[in-house]
Each structure stands twice: as structure tokens, then as C-alpha cells.
Design an enzyme around this catalytic site. Structure first.
Site, PDB file in Angstrom:
ATOM      1  N   HIS A 185      -0.831   5.740   6.836  1.00 65.41           N
ATOM      2  CA  HIS A 185      -0.261   5.720   5.488  1.00 65.41           C
ATOM      3  C   HIS A 185       0.080   7.148   5.051  1.00 65.41           C
ATOM      4  O   HIS A 185      -0.499   8.108   5.541  1.00 65.41           O
ATOM      5  CB  HIS A 185      -1.250   5.093   4.499  1.00 65.41           C
ATOM      6  CG  HIS A 185      -1.316   3.608   4.591  1.00 65.41           C
ATOM      7  ND1 HIS A 185      -2.065   2.958   5.542  1.00 65.41           N
ATOM      8  CD2 HIS A 185      -0.709   2.635   3.861  1.00 65.41           C
ATOM      9  CE1 HIS A 185      -1.930   1.651   5.388  1.00 65.41           C
ATOM     10  NE2 HIS A 185      -1.105   1.427   4.379  1.00 65.41           N
TER      11      HIS A 185
ATOM     12  N   SER B 293       0.806  -1.222   0.000  1.00 65.74           N
ATOM     13  CA  SER B 293       0.000   0.000   0.000  1.00 65.74           C
ATOM     14  C   SER B 293       0.838   1.271   0.000  1.00 65.74           C
ATOM     15  O   SER B 293       0.386   2.311  -0.497  1.00 65.74           O
ATOM     16  CB  SER B 293      -0.927   0.000   1.221  1.00 65.74           C
ATOM     17  OG  SER B 293      -0.193  -0.193   2.426  1.00 65.74           O
TER      18      SER B 293
END
Length: 269
Positions: free
Chosen positions: A251, A44
Site C-alpha cells: 500500500h 484501502s
């Protein structure tokens, strides 16, 4: 390295949507093809989860038009470009499902992978919801997993990448520290837990760097680039717990991709 200079797309978004190469293949022993000049593999962090502007790929990979591979390919006018990185990918997923675009003509390969193998999601869930004691235990378990099995998994993947792209410059990018200690956060993890998470990142990055070097790959350390922009800083480039977009938690944001990852890749490519 020599880059393909033909400009098929003029912007990052056009490059990602019009020049995207479907790359679901396997690691097998099929004959080498020419392959795209640049292939972006990984999890990711390489796909760009958290950066928004997700591409309509028909999958749950959450590939972003603002991810560092798309930005790099656009800036360097590289085409064709294969964007195979996918949300939640482990080393085995990259090995079995992302190597199909690699070939004898591939000149650059980039990837981040290993965080999911180490139990990243479970660690951050335990730390966010379970308090300091559970957080420290989860980090310790993740470090043990890294020591016990991640090196061998990376070796298998790195060997397969080299077999399929023998002429490629392979750049393995690491992970940033999650937290700025003694930062601006008034709630959430205590600094003891935040420090443990950062130490866990150091442990993971160190193993990835060693295995990358053993295969002749370049390890690109992003921790200095993110310094001062971790969670709890005044200008974070990482999402904290993000509601309702929970999957984007922990993230990089779009600035994290463009100002954190991209310059580090530029320096080594």
C-alpha cells in the site's frame, strides 16, 4: 468545478477529525439530500492504509489523516467533506455501505475500487510466499476474474453514484505498478513474477478506465506518478512486505499519497 470555499478546518488532521462526515448509508432509492461538496469513497488505497496517522473512527477502516482525499479537501478548503473509504472494501461494500453521504449538492466524488474484487490480497500473498509459478497462476486467475465479473460490478456501482450525485464530477483513480523491474531488491520475487504483477495492474486499470469512461467519469492514471518510486526502487512510495504491520504491505506510504495520488487528483479536479 465549483468548490465550497468555507474553511471549517485549517489543517488536514483537523479536517479529517473535526469535519469528518459519517457516511455509512446504502445505495437505495432514498430522496436526494444536499450532501457534502466532496465525498471520498473506495478501498484501502483511498482510505490511506499504509500512510499512518489513522483516525479514531471506531472502525477497522484505517482511514488516515494523510490520505489523498483528506489532503485534497484541506488544500482546497472544502467543507463539509465526507470520508467514507474503508480498508478491504469491494465494489459491493461501496455500493451497500458508502453512498449515504452523496446528494444533489455533491460536486466531487473520488474513489479507488476493484483491487479487492480482483483478489489483490490473495495474489500478493501467493506471490510473496509461493514462488514464481504460484505467483503467475494467481495473477492469471485475477485477470480472469477481472474479465469475467468486475465490469458488471463497476457498472452497478457507477450507476448508483451517478443516480445519487447527478451533478458531481466523479474521478476514478487507478492503481500504481507494484515493482520497479531490475531494481534494488536482492530478495523476494523474481523479475518474472514482478513483471506479471505489474501486467496484472495494467489489466485491472484498463478495465476500470473503460467502465469509468462509459459512465462519463474521469479516470486518473497514477502509474506515471509512481514511476521510479515502486517497490525495489531507491525511493519507494509503496510498502513491501511490512512486518509487523502486515496489512500495510503493498500500500502507498504517506509520500505515495501526497506525492503520487494527490497531484494526479489535482490535475483532473
Amino acid at each position: 468545478m465549483r468548490h465550497t470555499r468555507t474553511a471549517l478546518c485549517s489543517s488536514a488532521l483537523l479536517l479529517a477529525t473535526a469535519c469528518l462526515v459519517a457516511a455509512p448509508g446504502t445505495a437505495g432509492t432514498a430522496p436526494l439530500t444536499a450532501g457534502p461538496g466532496y465525498v471520498a469513497l473506495g478501498d484501502s488505497y483511498s482510505a490511506g492504509l499504509g500512510a499512518g496517522d489513522y483516525l479514531p473512527t471506531g472502525t477497522n477502516c484505517k482511514r488516515s489523516g494523510r490520505a489523498y482525499p483528506v489532503l485534497w479537501a484541506s488544500a482546497h478548503k472544502v467543507a463539509p467533506f465526507a470520508f467514507a473509504a474503508c480498508n478491504h472494501a469491494r465494489t459491493g461494500d461501496v455500493l451497500s455501505g458508502q453512498l449515504g453521504a452523496l446528494g444533489a449538492g455533491t460536486r466531487l466524488v473520488t474513489l479507488t475500487v476493484g483491487g479487492m474484487d480482483a483478489g489483490f490480497t490473495g495474489v500478493m500473498t501467493s506471490c510473496a510466499l509461493g514462488g514464481t509459478s504460484r505467483c503467475l497462476s494467481a495473477v492469471a486467475d485475477a485477470r480472469a476474474t477481472v474479465d469475467r465479473s468486475l465490469g458488471a460490478r463497476l457498472d452497478r456501482l457507477y450507476s448508483a453514484i451517478r443516480d445519487r450525485a447527478p451533478a458531481a464530477h466523479v474521478v476514478v483513480l487507478g492503481y500504481p505498478h507494484m515493482y520497479q523491474l531490475r531494481g534494488t531488491c536482492e530478495i523476494g520475487l523474481q523479475d518474472t513474477a514482478r513483471a506479471a504483477v505489474n501486467d496484472g495492474v495494467d489489466h485491472l486499470d484498463a478495465l476500470i478506465a473503460r467502465r469509468a469512461a462509459a459512465h462519463g467519469f474521469t479516470f486518473a492514471d497514477v502509474r506515471a506518478a509512481f514511476a521510479g518510486h515502486e517497490i525495489c526502487s531507491s525511493s519507494p512510495w509503496l510498502h513491501s512486505v511490512d512486518i509487523p504491520a502486515v496489512t500495510e504491505s503493498y500500500h502507498p506510504t504517506a509520500p505515495g499519497q501526497a506525492l503520487g495520488y494527490l497531484p494526479v487528483l489535482d490535475r483532473v479536479s
